[in-house]
Motif scaffolding. Sequence first.
Motif, PDB file in Angstrom:
ATOM      1  N   GLU A 245       0.763  -1.369  -0.175  1.00  0.00           N
ATOM      2  CA  GLU A 245       0.048   0.191  -0.039  1.00  0.00           C
ATOM      3  C   GLU A 245       0.822   1.193  -0.133  1.00  0.00           C
ATOM      4  OE1 GLU A 245      -3.291   0.384  -0.123  1.00  0.00           O
ATOM      5  OE2 GLU A 245      -3.563  -1.962   0.055  1.00  0.00           O
TER       6      GLU A 245
ATOM      7  N   ILE B  85       0.329   5.103   0.741  1.00  0.00           N
ATOM      8  CA  ILE B  85      -0.532   6.056   1.344  1.00  0.00           C
ATOM      9  C   ILE B  85       0.363   7.423   1.785  1.00  0.00           C
ATOM     10  CG2 ILE B  85      -1.747   6.184   3.705  1.00  0.00           C
ATOM     11  CD1 ILE B  85      -1.058   3.085   4.053  1.00  0.00           C
TER      12      ILE B  85
ATOM     13  N   TRP C   4      -7.221   6.183   4.746  1.00  0.00           N
ATOM     14  CA  TRP C   4      -6.706   5.230   5.731  1.00  0.00           C
ATOM     15  C   TRP C   4      -7.681   3.905   5.576  1.00  0.00           C
ATOM     16  CZ3 TRP C   4      -2.134   3.431   7.459  1.00  0.00           C
ATOM     17  CH2 TRP C   4      -2.343   2.477   8.448  1.00  0.00           C
TER      18      TRP C   4
ATOM     19  N   HIS D 189      -7.497   2.156   2.185  1.00  0.00           N
ATOM     20  CA  HIS D 189      -6.517   1.331   2.120  1.00  0.00           C
ATOM     21  C   HIS D 189      -6.295   0.144   2.850  1.00  0.00           C
ATOM     22  CE1 HIS D 189      -3.750   3.975  -0.440  1.00  0.00           C
ATOM     23  NE2 HIS D 189      -4.198   5.250   0.230  1.00  0.00           N
TER      24      HIS D 189
END
Length: 262
Positions: free
Chosen positions: A14, A16, A26, A29
């Motif tokens: 991931e 981010i 968040w 994800h």
Amino acid sequence: MDDRGLAYGDGLFETILVRDGVPLLWEAHMARLERGCRVLGMPLPDSRALACLPAEAGPGLCVLKLMLTRGSGGRGYLPPDAPTPRLRWQTAAFTPRPEHWRDGVRVRHCRLRLAIQPLLAGLKHLNRLENVLARSEWSDPDLAEGLLCDSEGRLVEATCMNLIWQRNGRLETPCLDGCGVAGTLRAVLLDRLPIVEVKAGPEIAADAEAIWLVNSVQGVWPVARLDDAKGVPLANWKIGTGHRRLQAEAHALLGYPVAFAR
């Protein structure tokens, strides 16, 4: 050297965006990571341990990259009965490209075709050789991205961003039931806006009224010019207020400003 992520791409990642220690999107994800673990048959890391990681990024705008592999063990391709996943992460300062937000970008079609594998469709798994080969098709710094079709000729995504376009006044995005990465920004926009998932060939790009490239780190890049795989121009778009509505919706989620056309 015996890590299965290194040996086989047996894992997930991931990427981010983190602003002053606060991760953006968040929940999206983590939902994608959880789905990936479920499909690959790997335990999900402790949610409390994951939630502590964005603070490692420190002040300012950063990117947090999480890499989760199945760990070591097993025999050849056969995974271990009880895997012990290995989580690694790193942070890096990030500067977005506001000129891409403002002026739009030039993109091209790629020659490479993505393999269809419905079980892995949408996942951000570690085996990204197709994207590496597609990205190696050009070195022109004026080309921002390449558009990818699957092996049946359907438009899927860009090499590292998702696609959204407007056709006959309707927002559309490729259906990702056979391959491609289901981006987190794309997922949130699908929930918020009347975007329809469709199956279409690459010719739809040149016929669109507007095209955008989107991801959760870069935000929204309007497409100003589309070339074929040989660099021959296929279509041009004047970037204007019509492009800004989608950009405004997405950038509000990422804390980015809305660009204004010159």
